[in-house]
Design a protein around this motif. Structure first.
Motif, PDB file in Angstrom:
ATOM      1  N   UNK A  45      57.304  44.374  63.506  1.00  0.00           N
ATOM      2  CA  UNK A  45      58.385  44.403  62.869  1.00  0.00           C
ATOM      3  C   UNK A  45      58.084  45.233  61.393  1.00  0.00           C
ATOM      4  N   UNK A  46      59.058  46.197  60.855  1.00  0.00           N
ATOM      5  CA  UNK A  46      59.073  46.711  59.838  1.00  0.00           C
ATOM      6  C   UNK A  46      60.438  46.538  59.268  1.00  0.00           C
ATOM      7  N   UNK A  47      60.575  46.608  57.816  1.00  0.00           N
ATOM      8  CA  UNK A  47      62.001  46.502  57.244  1.00  0.00           C
ATOM      9  C   UNK A  47      62.847  47.636  57.679  1.00  0.00           C
ATOM     10  N   UNK A  48      62.448  48.911  57.496  1.00  0.00           N
ATOM     11  CA  UNK A  48      63.150  50.061  57.882  1.00  0.00           C
ATOM     12  C   UNK A  48      62.997  50.669  59.120  1.00  0.00           C
ATOM     13  N   UNK A  49      63.884  51.399  59.626  1.00  0.00           N
ATOM     14  CA  UNK A  49      63.556  51.938  60.871  1.00  0.00           C
ATOM     15  C   UNK A  49      62.950  53.233  60.857  1.00  0.00           C
ATOM     16  N   UNK A  50      61.864  53.301  61.700  1.00  0.00           N
ATOM     17  CA  UNK A  50      60.784  54.568  61.823  1.00  0.00           C
ATOM     18  C   UNK A  50      61.668  55.562  62.491  1.00  0.00           C
ATOM     19  N   UNK A  51      62.356  55.522  63.296  1.00  0.00           N
ATOM     20  CA  UNK A  51      63.111  56.313  64.085  1.00  0.00           C
ATOM     21  C   UNK A  51      64.028  57.228  63.558  1.00  0.00           C
ATOM     22  N   UNK A  52      65.037  56.385  62.764  1.00  0.00           N
ATOM     23  CA  UNK A  52      66.125  57.405  62.169  1.00  0.00           C
ATOM     24  C   UNK A  52      65.988  57.133  60.601  1.00  0.00           C
ATOM     25  N   UNK A  53      65.034  56.320  60.180  1.00  0.00           N
ATOM     26  CA  UNK A  53      64.963  55.987  58.583  1.00  0.00           C
ATOM     27  C   UNK A  53      65.888  55.205  58.021  1.00  0.00           C
ATOM     28  N   UNK A  54      66.866  54.619  58.716  1.00  0.00           N
ATOM     29  CA  UNK A  54      67.736  53.643  58.243  1.00  0.00           C
ATOM     30  C   UNK A  54      67.183  52.545  57.630  1.00  0.00           C
ATOM     31  N   UNK A  55      67.763  51.909  56.578  1.00  0.00           N
ATOM     32  CA  UNK A  55      67.245  50.989  55.674  1.00  0.00           C
ATOM     33  C   UNK A  55      67.264  49.577  56.013  1.00  0.00           C
ATOM     34  N   UNK A  56      68.099  49.152  57.073  1.00  0.00           N
ATOM     35  CA  UNK A  56      68.232  48.185  57.482  1.00  0.00           C
ATOM     36  C   UNK A  56      68.050  47.692  59.038  1.00  0.00           C
ATOM     37  N   UNK A  57      67.320  46.747  59.113  1.00  0.00           N
ATOM     38  CA  UNK A  57      66.938  46.310  60.568  1.00  0.00           C
ATOM     39  C   UNK A  57      67.331  44.667  60.584  1.00  0.00           C
ATOM     40  N   UNK A  58      67.300  44.422  61.966  1.00  0.00           N
ATOM     41  CA  UNK A  58      67.647  42.962  62.003  1.00  0.00           C
ATOM     42  C   UNK A  58      66.820  42.378  63.033  1.00  0.00           C
ATOM     43  N   UNK A  59      66.376  40.762  62.734  1.00  0.00           N
ATOM     44  CA  UNK A  59      65.771  40.161  63.801  1.00  0.00           C
ATOM     45  C   UNK A  59      65.970  40.382  65.387  1.00  0.00           C
ATOM     46  N   UNK A  60      65.020  40.514  66.292  1.00  0.00           N
ATOM     47  CA  UNK A  60      65.349  40.299  67.730  1.00  0.00           C
ATOM     48  C   UNK A  60      64.161  39.831  68.065  1.00  0.00           C
ATOM     49  N   UNK A  61      63.960  39.415  69.448  1.00  0.00           N
ATOM     50  CA  UNK A  61      62.910  39.136  70.114  1.00  0.00           C
ATOM     51  C   UNK A  61      62.620  40.124  71.254  1.00  0.00           C
ATOM     52  N   UNK A  62      61.341  40.161  71.770  1.00  0.00           N
ATOM     53  CA  UNK A  62      60.866  40.984  72.796  1.00  0.00           C
ATOM     54  C   UNK A  62      60.839  39.803  74.093  1.00  0.00           C
ATOM     55  N   UNK A  63      61.049  40.335  75.182  1.00  0.00           N
ATOM     56  CA  UNK A  63      60.917  39.511  76.465  1.00  0.00           C
ATOM     57  C   UNK A  63      59.183  39.026  76.754  1.00  0.00           C
ATOM     58  N   UNK A  64      58.427  40.151  76.464  1.00  0.00           N
ATOM     59  CA  UNK A  64      57.080  40.386  76.946  1.00  0.00           C
ATOM     60  C   UNK A  64      56.643  40.948  77.943  1.00  0.00           C
ATOM     61  N   UNK A  65      57.783  41.364  78.622  1.00  0.00           N
ATOM     62  CA  UNK A  65      57.430  42.213  80.073  1.00  0.00           C
ATOM     63  C   UNK A  65      57.125  43.667  79.441  1.00  0.00           C
ATOM     64  N   UNK A  66      56.146  44.074  80.127  1.00  0.00           N
ATOM     65  CA  UNK A  66      55.513  45.317  79.533  1.00  0.00           C
ATOM     66  C   UNK A  66      54.652  45.992  80.761  1.00  0.00           C
ATOM     67  N   UNK A  67      54.320  47.202  80.444  1.00  0.00           N
ATOM     68  CA  UNK A  67      53.628  47.877  81.405  1.00  0.00           C
ATOM     69  C   UNK A  67      52.209  48.616  80.405  1.00  0.00           C
ATOM     70  N   UNK A  68      51.278  48.442  81.158  1.00  0.00           N
ATOM     71  CA  UNK A  68      50.029  49.246  80.686  1.00  0.00           C
ATOM     72  C   UNK A  68      49.986  50.475  81.334  1.00  0.00           C
ATOM     73  N   UNK A  69      49.881  51.511  80.425  1.00  0.00           N
ATOM     74  CA  UNK A  69      50.385  52.918  80.813  1.00  0.00           C
ATOM     75  C   UNK A  69      48.739  53.546  80.846  1.00  0.00           C
ATOM     76  N   UNK A  70      47.954  53.189  79.969  1.00  0.00           N
ATOM     77  CA  UNK A  70      46.530  53.763  80.106  1.00  0.00           C
ATOM     78  C   UNK A  70      45.665  52.850  79.436  1.00  0.00           C
ATOM     79  N   UNK A  71      44.443  53.137  79.648  1.00  0.00           N
ATOM     80  CA  UNK A  71      43.503  52.320  78.850  1.00  0.00           C
ATOM     81  C   UNK A  71      42.070  52.888  78.816  1.00  0.00           C
ATOM     82  N   UNK A  72      41.391  52.265  77.790  1.00  0.00           N
ATOM     83  CA  UNK A  72      39.701  52.711  77.528  1.00  0.00           C
ATOM     84  C   UNK A  72      39.116  51.491  77.717  1.00  0.00           C
ATOM     85  N   UNK A  73      37.806  51.267  78.136  1.00  0.00           N
ATOM     86  CA  UNK A  73      36.702  50.396  77.957  1.00  0.00           C
ATOM     87  C   UNK A  73      36.093  50.408  76.575  1.00  0.00           C
ATOM     88  N   UNK A  74      36.097  49.484  75.773  1.00  0.00           N
ATOM     89  CA  UNK A  74      35.440  49.611  74.235  1.00  0.00           C
ATOM     90  C   UNK A  74      33.850  49.957  74.570  1.00  0.00           C
TER      91      UNK A  74
END
Ligand SMILES: [Zn+2]
Length: 145
Positions: A45-74
């Motif tokens: 979370x950030x205060x401002x929007x990195x996509x459009x630059x708008x200064x106000x954002x509000x809380x939301x939650x993510x479901x946790x459902x996600x996709x692994x697209x690529x990876x590297x072994x460290x």
């Protein structure tokens, strides 16, 4: 509003956001911020929007459902010692949440042998692991299989 006061408020907001974010993870909740203007989701979370630059954002939650697209072994220089110490197998990869945001994250349970197998199946579904590091809880992922 005076510049001084605005600075103080911005600072307070930032602290507040960081605190709520970490407390959320300890409770198994993934907090993000949603832009009030364009609807883009900021995670972490950030205060401002990195996509459009708008200064106000509000809380939301993510479901946790996600996709692994690529990876590297460290390698030795980017190894996560706190995980190595626990004898855990892991890789680092690009994980995209169902809600949009993509992050670089640790995916647990992928050995060298498993990595070969997973690489052929990418993208694959992953699920969140709220991992207790002792001083704090962080967000890792594991294969959803
Ligand atoms: Zn926006």
């Amino acid at each position: 509003m005076s510049t001084e006061r605005m600075k103080a408020e911005e600072f307070w907001n930032r602290e507040h956001i960081v605190e709520k974010f970490w407390k959320g993870l300890a409770d198994g909740v993934i907090y993000a911020r949603k832009c009030k203007e364009c609807g883009a989701i900021e995670f972490p979370p950030h205060i401002a929007c990195n996509t459009c630059g708008y200064h106000e954002t509000e809380w939301t939650t993510l479901s946790g459902k996600a996709t692994l697209k690529s990876f590297v072994r460290t390698g030795i220089l980017n190894a996560r010692l706190e995980l190595e110490d626990r004898g855990l197998k892991y890789v680092c990869g690009e994980v995209q949440f169902e809600e949009g945001p993509a992050i670089n994250a640790v995916i647990l349970g992928i050995s060298k042998k498993k990595a070969k197998e997973v690489r052929e199946k990418l993208p694959v579904a992953v699920r969140p692991v709220f991992f207790d590091m002792g001083r704090y809880t962080t967000l890792f992922f594991e294969l959803d299989e």
